[in-house]
Design a protein around this motif. Structure first.
Motif, PDB file in Angstrom:
ATOM      1  N   ILE A   1       0.801  -1.281  -0.020  1.00  0.00           N
ATOM      2  CA  ILE A   1      -0.181  -0.049   0.173  1.00  0.00           C
ATOM      3  C   ILE A   1       0.955   1.207  -0.055  1.00  0.00           C
ATOM      4  O   ILE A   1       1.503   1.779   0.892  1.00  0.00           O
ATOM      5  N   THR A   2       0.936   1.984  -1.275  1.00  0.00           N
ATOM      6  CA  THR A   2       1.693   3.020  -1.283  1.00  0.00           C
ATOM      7  C   THR A   2       1.018   4.227  -0.557  1.00  0.00           C
ATOM      8  O   THR A   2      -0.047   4.319  -0.398  1.00  0.00           O
ATOM      9  N   GLU A   3       1.991   5.261  -0.462  1.00  0.00           N
ATOM     10  CA  GLU A   3       1.412   6.728   0.244  1.00  0.00           C
ATOM     11  C   GLU A   3       0.356   7.201  -0.607  1.00  0.00           C
ATOM     12  O   GLU A   3      -0.480   7.942  -0.264  1.00  0.00           O
ATOM     13  N   ILE A   4       0.679   7.121  -2.059  1.00  0.00           N
ATOM     14  CA  ILE A   4      -0.291   7.689  -3.013  1.00  0.00           C
ATOM     15  C   ILE A   4      -1.596   7.066  -3.038  1.00  0.00           C
ATOM     16  O   ILE A   4      -2.599   7.777  -2.840  1.00  0.00           O
ATOM     17  N   GLU A   5      -1.651   5.636  -2.775  1.00  0.00           N
ATOM     18  CA  GLU A   5      -2.870   4.984  -2.569  1.00  0.00           C
ATOM     19  C   GLU A   5      -3.741   5.297  -1.274  1.00  0.00           C
ATOM     20  O   GLU A   5      -4.923   5.805  -1.138  1.00  0.00           O
ATOM     21  N   ILE A   6      -2.720   5.580  -0.312  1.00  0.00           N
ATOM     22  CA  ILE A   6      -3.549   6.214   1.127  1.00  0.00           C
ATOM     23  C   ILE A   6      -4.049   7.365   1.048  1.00  0.00           C
ATOM     24  O   ILE A   6      -5.036   7.603   1.514  1.00  0.00           O
ATOM     25  N   GLU A   7      -3.404   8.133   0.332  1.00  0.00           N
ATOM     26  CA  GLU A   7      -3.794   9.765   0.088  1.00  0.00           C
ATOM     27  C   GLU A   7      -5.081   9.638  -0.626  1.00  0.00           C
ATOM     28  O   GLU A   7      -6.028  10.387  -0.350  1.00  0.00           O
ATOM     29  N   ALA A   8      -5.380   8.757  -1.472  1.00  0.00           N
ATOM     30  CA  ALA A   8      -6.378   8.899  -2.752  1.00  0.00           C
ATOM     31  C   ALA A   8      -7.704   8.374  -1.741  1.00  0.00           C
ATOM     32  O   ALA A   8      -8.694   8.889  -1.674  1.00  0.00           O
ATOM     33  N   VAL A   9      -7.530   7.385  -0.579  1.00  0.00           N
ATOM     34  CA  VAL A   9      -8.560   6.900  -0.054  1.00  0.00           C
ATOM     35  C   VAL A   9      -8.969   7.911   0.941  1.00  0.00           C
ATOM     36  O   VAL A   9     -10.082   8.321   1.284  1.00  0.00           O
ATOM     37  N   GLU A  10      -7.886   8.471   1.765  1.00  0.00           N
ATOM     38  CA  GLU A  10      -8.291   9.527   2.736  1.00  0.00           C
ATOM     39  C   GLU A  10      -8.762  10.967   2.165  1.00  0.00           C
ATOM     40  O   GLU A  10      -9.751  11.383   2.984  1.00  0.00           O
ATOM     41  N   LYS A  11      -8.550  11.302   1.040  1.00  0.00           N
ATOM     42  CA  LYS A  11      -9.219  12.317   0.462  1.00  0.00           C
ATOM     43  C   LYS A  11     -10.590  11.922   0.023  1.00  0.00           C
ATOM     44  O   LYS A  11     -11.349  12.948   0.150  1.00  0.00           O
TER      45      LYS A  11
END
Length: 304
Positions: free
Chosen positions: A168-178
């Motif tokens: 799970i990359t930081e970009i993927e995490i950011e997408a869900v959090e956003k």
């Protein structure tokens, strides 16, 4: 019961840390109340830069069982090469069984002092030990068991070959959090679907991958209804294009195929399951959560 839904609640302490509270069955109108909004949710369910007690215990237990009959042969190697400790001769350890017990106790104490990333370093070290490298079947079993608990306890990592790899990359995490933390109140139903998808995916005791996927695609549908008042993705995208919002044809076609996947009888996600239904797994549900979150963010940004 169609007008009621299960909602996950989170309580923040004085430091801003979130605690996952018991789920509640509430009406859609209640879900829209300010106190019930899933605001500022972070992906604390995934163990990204941490290892909790359950995961630490599970990783130790698997490693303990794997090393059990071999520890006396590899103990010095572990102490010297991984922990970088000086080797000692203990004449009091006269009996092999007693020696084995003492050494496991020493190793266990050292293991439980490791930081989260050092535990993953230790697992990488163990999987390369000579007795495992020489016994590929045993090595494969060790990797499979480690990965079983990494998945069960929602770790963001897997043991791939001999390397712990972040899945799970930081970009993927950011997408869900956003997607979860959209500021505009009109997208609250989208937030609720993404939040519930995440909860079903990360439930350690009984993850529900099928309904996690259903909630993810429902978030896209909810977004489409809000933006265009159309109930299906295809009609919504067509209406957006008529309104002058251009979406790349390849991107549009790709997501329409993902949408079709969730509506297929073979998956049983949005229809009754049939014989030989392909059961979705963690990777399927994670992909859909991230993809749908990113697409929701994309649609909202295109309409601003």
């Amino acid at each position: 019961m169609k007008d009621r839904m299960e909602v996950a609640f989170y309580k923040a302490d004085e430091n801003g840390n979130l605690t996952h509270l018991p789920h509640a069955l509430i009406s859609m109108n209640e879900a829209m109340l300010p106190e019930n909004k899933p605001r500022m949710l972070h992906l604390k369910e995934f163990q990204i830069e941490s290892i909790d007690t359950d995961l630490r215990n599970s990783l130790w237990n698997v490693t303990y069982k794997t090393l059990y009959y071999h520890l006396n042969d590899v103990y010095d190697e572990i102490m010297a090469d991984f922990f970088k400790l000086p080797l000692e001769i203990d004449d009091s350890l006269a009996f092999a069984s007693f020696q084995n017990t003492q050494r496991f106790n020493n190793l266990r104490q050292l293991f439980y002092k490791l930081k989260w990333y050092e535990i993953y370093d230790f697992i990488e070290f163990v999987v390369t030990l000579r007795f495992l490298s020489a016994d590929k079947a045993n090595q494969k079993r060790y990797i499979q068991k480690i990965n079983f608990y990494l998945e069960k306890e929602c770790s963001a990592y897997r043991l791939v070959g001999q390397t712990i790899t972040k899945i799970i990359t930081e970009i993927e995490i950011e997408a869900v959090e956003k997607a979860v933390n959209i500021e505009e109140t009109k997208y609250e139903s989208v937030q609720l679907h993404i939040t519930d998808s995440l909860r079903k995916l990360s439930d350690k005791k009984s993850p529900d991958y099928r309904n996690s996927i259903k909630e993810s695609i429902s978030a896209v549908e909810a977004c489409c209804r809000i933006l265009t008042r159309e109930n299906t993705l295809g009609k919504a995208l067509e209406k957006l294009e008529k309104n002058g919002i251009v979406i790349n044809s390849q991107l549009k076609g790709g997501f329409e195929k993902i949408y079709a996947y969730t509506n297929s009888k073979e998956t049983g996600i949005r229809h009754a399951m049939i014989e030989n239904t392909n059961e979705p797994d963690f990777d399927d549900a994670k992909y859909m959560l991230i993809s749908c979150s990113a697409f929701v963010n994309y649609l909202i940004s295109k309409t601003k």
